[in-house]
Every structure is written in C-alpha cells, then in structure tokens.
Design a protein around this motif. Structure first.
Motif, PDB file in Angstrom:
ATOM      1  N   ALA A 172      36.585  35.769  37.275  1.00  0.00           N
ATOM      2  CA  ALA A 172      36.788  36.082  38.686  1.00  0.00           C
ATOM      3  C   ALA A 172      37.687  37.306  38.794  1.00  0.00           C
ATOM      4  O   ALA A 172      38.784  37.346  38.230  1.00  0.00           O
ATOM      5  CB  ALA A 172      37.410  34.898  39.405  1.00  0.00           C
ATOM      6  N   THR A 173      37.208  38.320  39.489  1.00  0.00           N
ATOM      7  CA  THR A 173      37.878  39.612  39.478  1.00  0.00           C
ATOM      8  C   THR A 173      37.939  40.187  40.890  1.00  0.00           C
ATOM      9  O   THR A 173      36.951  40.127  41.634  1.00  0.00           O
ATOM     10  CB  THR A 173      37.136  40.603  38.563  1.00  0.00           C
ATOM     11  N   ARG A 174      39.079  40.733  41.228  1.00  0.00           N
ATOM     12  CA  ARG A 174      39.245  41.484  42.470  1.00  0.00           C
ATOM     13  C   ARG A 174      39.285  42.964  42.114  1.00  0.00           C
ATOM     14  O   ARG A 174      40.046  43.369  41.222  1.00  0.00           O
ATOM     15  CB  ARG A 174      40.532  41.080  43.187  1.00  0.00           C
ATOM     16  N   LEU A 175      38.476  43.750  42.779  1.00  0.00           N
ATOM     17  CA  LEU A 175      38.417  45.187  42.558  1.00  0.00           C
ATOM     18  C   LEU A 175      39.032  45.890  43.761  1.00  0.00           C
ATOM     19  O   LEU A 175      38.770  45.510  44.903  1.00  0.00           O
ATOM     20  CB  LEU A 175      36.971  45.656  42.405  1.00  0.00           C
ATOM     21  N   THR A 194      42.977  41.400  38.715  1.00  0.00           N
ATOM     22  CA  THR A 194      42.837  42.461  39.714  1.00  0.00           C
ATOM     23  C   THR A 194      42.687  43.785  38.978  1.00  0.00           C
ATOM     24  O   THR A 194      43.556  44.159  38.183  1.00  0.00           O
ATOM     25  CB  THR A 194      44.055  42.520  40.650  1.00  0.00           C
ATOM     26  N   VAL A 195      41.575  44.459  39.217  1.00  0.00           N
ATOM     27  CA  VAL A 195      41.292  45.740  38.590  1.00  0.00           C
ATOM     28  C   VAL A 195      41.391  46.820  39.658  1.00  0.00           C
ATOM     29  O   VAL A 195      40.735  46.740  40.696  1.00  0.00           O
ATOM     30  CB  VAL A 195      39.882  45.754  37.960  1.00  0.00           C
ATOM     31  N   ALA A 196      42.251  47.812  39.403  1.00  0.00           N
ATOM     32  CA  ALA A 196      42.511  48.850  40.397  1.00  0.00           C
ATOM     33  C   ALA A 196      42.308  50.228  39.782  1.00  0.00           C
ATOM     34  O   ALA A 196      42.538  50.446  38.588  1.00  0.00           O
ATOM     35  CB  ALA A 196      43.933  48.717  40.941  1.00  0.00           C
ATOM     36  N   GLY A 197      41.886  51.158  40.617  1.00  0.00           N
ATOM     37  CA  GLY A 197      41.719  52.529  40.150  1.00  0.00           C
ATOM     38  C   GLY A 197      41.033  53.384  41.193  1.00  0.00           C
ATOM     39  O   GLY A 197      40.719  52.927  42.298  1.00  0.00           O
ATOM     40  N   ARG A 198      40.814  54.617  40.844  1.00  0.00           N
ATOM     41  CA  ARG A 198      40.147  55.543  41.755  1.00  0.00           C
ATOM     42  C   ARG A 198      38.697  55.106  41.962  1.00  0.00           C
ATOM     43  O   ARG A 198      38.093  54.472  41.080  1.00  0.00           O
ATOM     44  CB  ARG A 198      40.175  56.956  41.186  1.00  0.00           C
ATOM     45  N   PRO A 199      38.101  55.457  43.117  1.00  0.00           N
ATOM     46  CA  PRO A 199      36.720  55.049  43.378  1.00  0.00           C
ATOM     47  C   PRO A 199      35.747  55.457  42.272  1.00  0.00           C
ATOM     48  O   PRO A 199      34.914  54.648  41.850  1.00  0.00           O
ATOM     49  CB  PRO A 199      36.398  55.750  44.698  1.00  0.00           C
ATOM     50  N   GLY A 219      47.006  40.411  35.807  1.00  0.00           N
ATOM     51  CA  GLY A 219      46.606  39.018  35.738  1.00  0.00           C
ATOM     52  C   GLY A 219      45.686  38.720  34.566  1.00  0.00           C
ATOM     53  O   GLY A 219      45.162  37.612  34.457  1.00  0.00           O
ATOM     54  N   GLY A 220      45.501  39.697  33.700  1.00  0.00           N
ATOM     55  CA  GLY A 220      44.628  39.523  32.545  1.00  0.00           C
ATOM     56  C   GLY A 220      44.182  40.866  32.033  1.00  0.00           C
ATOM     57  O   GLY A 220      44.594  41.918  32.536  1.00  0.00           O
ATOM     58  N   THR A 221      43.332  40.861  31.024  1.00  0.00           N
ATOM     59  CA  THR A 221      42.803  42.103  30.473  1.00  0.00           C
ATOM     60  C   THR A 221      41.583  42.546  31.270  1.00  0.00           C
ATOM     61  O   THR A 221      40.973  41.769  32.009  1.00  0.00           O
ATOM     62  CB  THR A 221      42.409  41.928  28.997  1.00  0.00           C
ATOM     63  N   LEU A 222      41.226  43.801  31.108  1.00  0.00           N
ATOM     64  CA  LEU A 222      40.046  44.333  31.785  1.00  0.00           C
ATOM     65  C   LEU A 222      38.821  43.568  31.313  1.00  0.00           C
ATOM     66  O   LEU A 222      38.554  43.485  30.114  1.00  0.00           O
ATOM     67  CB  LEU A 222      39.887  45.822  31.456  1.00  0.00           C
TER      68      LEU A 222
END
Length: 228
Positions: A172-175, A194-199, A219-222
């Motif tokens: 389960a991942t939030r982008l 939670t994975v964050a970055g440029r579009p 919250g974890g690894t990619l």
C-alpha cells in the motif's frame, strides 16, 4: 469525465511534435538503439504506426491485433525502413486514427483492447496520446519526461497508480508530488509507504522509465513495481 474531443486535440499536438522531432533524424539514427531494451528507433516508429491502426480496429469493433505474433512480426518487418518511409507511415496512420476517432459514435460504449483489457471508447484517444508522448521520450532524441504537458503527466500518473491498485505484490503506497496525491498497491487501513518526488520522476518510476533514485520513501523502502 473524459473529454475525447479535447484528448484528440492534444493527441494531434503530440503527434505533430513527434513528427517534427523525428524528421530531424537520418537513416542511420533510425537504426540506433532506443531507450527501450532490444528496440531501435525504427522499432518504436513502426510500433507507433501499427498501434494507430490497431486502435482504429478497436474503435470499429475489430480485434486490436490479429495475434501477438502478428503484432511483433509487423514491427520487426517495418523497423529497418528508411526514415522517410517511417514518417509517411506514421503520419498516414495517425490521420486514419483521427478520422476514426472523429466519427460520430457512442463514446460511452465499452471497447476491448489487448489481452482482454476493456475501457470506455472515450478513453481511446488518451490511450493513443500515452503511446505517442511516452514513446517520443523513448526515442532518446532530446524530449524528456519533464517536457510533457503537466495535465498529461498528472493524468498518466493517476492512470498508472490505478493499474497497480489492488496488486498483492505492491505494498500500500501513497504517491505525492507535493501538490497532488494518489494511492496504489494492495489494500490497507493506511498507506505503508509514502513516495514523494517531482511529477516527472514519479511518472518515470511508475512507467518503468526511471529507477526511482530521485524519489524519497517514508515508512519503508521504495516498492519494486512489477512490469506493466
């Protein structure tokens, strides 16, 4: 709500952009590797032309391809052609698709694509836009993910996030790109990562075009994404 006419206009712009960029190549450049493993630029151009015709089939109620083997054989056959032949084929096939997509129709109907995938007919122009835009990047001729229209990047990110939703092999991942957010992966009470970055980096990772090194994961690894 999908606006197929607006998507068709955006597709025309993307196709013109691709044709103008490809016209600056030469025959030798067509035979050079693209960014897709095992494919030259000629393979990509051939695929784009045949994909346009395949989507005409979809809109007109025929199978998208005669078979997976026939699809692959057509691409291999056409890949070595000279640049001018590729450009003419790509232009003419694109025009055939536009004519088919411009015809009066019930755009709420369901159509069938490859491998049993179904979608609303109104989404087919956007699917074609995806092919043209991302494969323009894959040609490796100076057009990058950062140059894609922001609205396209947002919609394609949502589209790809949806494709991974419910996959048991994706946590389960939030982008988030800092402004917008999407959820993907297997169901959970709360996102595990939670994975964050440029579009552009998010889109590149989701589409298998970037390794995610420019993204941050909390919250974890990619997550490791399965092939599309």
């Amino acid at each position: 709500m999908t606006d197929h006419a607006r998507d068709l206009a955006s597709l025309r712009d993307a196709t013109d952009r691709l044709l103008s960029a490809a016209a600056a190549l030469d025959n030798a450049a067509v035979t050079e590797p693209s960014r897709l493993p095992g494919w030259t630029r000629g393979h990509l151009l051939a695929h784009l032309a045949r994909n346009a015709d395949a989507l005409v089939n979809v809109l007109q109620g025929r199978p998208m391809y005669a078979s997976a083997e026939a699809r692959d054989a057509d691409i291999e056959r056409d890949a070595p052609r000279p640049l001018d032949v590729h450009l003419a084929d790509l232009r003419e096939s694109a025009e055939r698709f536009v004519r088919a997509a411009d015809a009066p129709a019930d755009w709420s109907r369901t159509v069938e694509l490859r491998n049993g995938v179904t979608d609303a007919a109104a989404r087919v122009p956007f699917r074609r836009w995806i092919e043209v835009a991302l494969h323009h990047v894959d040609l490796g001729i100076g057009y990058e993910l950062e140059e894609l229209p922001p609205k396209f990047t947002e919609r394609e990110t949502a589209f790809l996030a949806d494709r991974f939703t419910g996959r048991p092999d994706v946590p389960a991942t939030r982008l988030t790109d800092g402004t917008r957010a999407w959820s993907t992966g297997r169901a959970a009470d709360a996102p595990e990562v939670t994975v964050a970055g440029r579009p552009a980096d998010l889109l590149g990772w989701l589409s298998g075009r970037r390794d995610g090194a420019a993204l941050t994961a909390q919250g974890g690894t990619l997550p490791v994404l399965p092939p599309l």
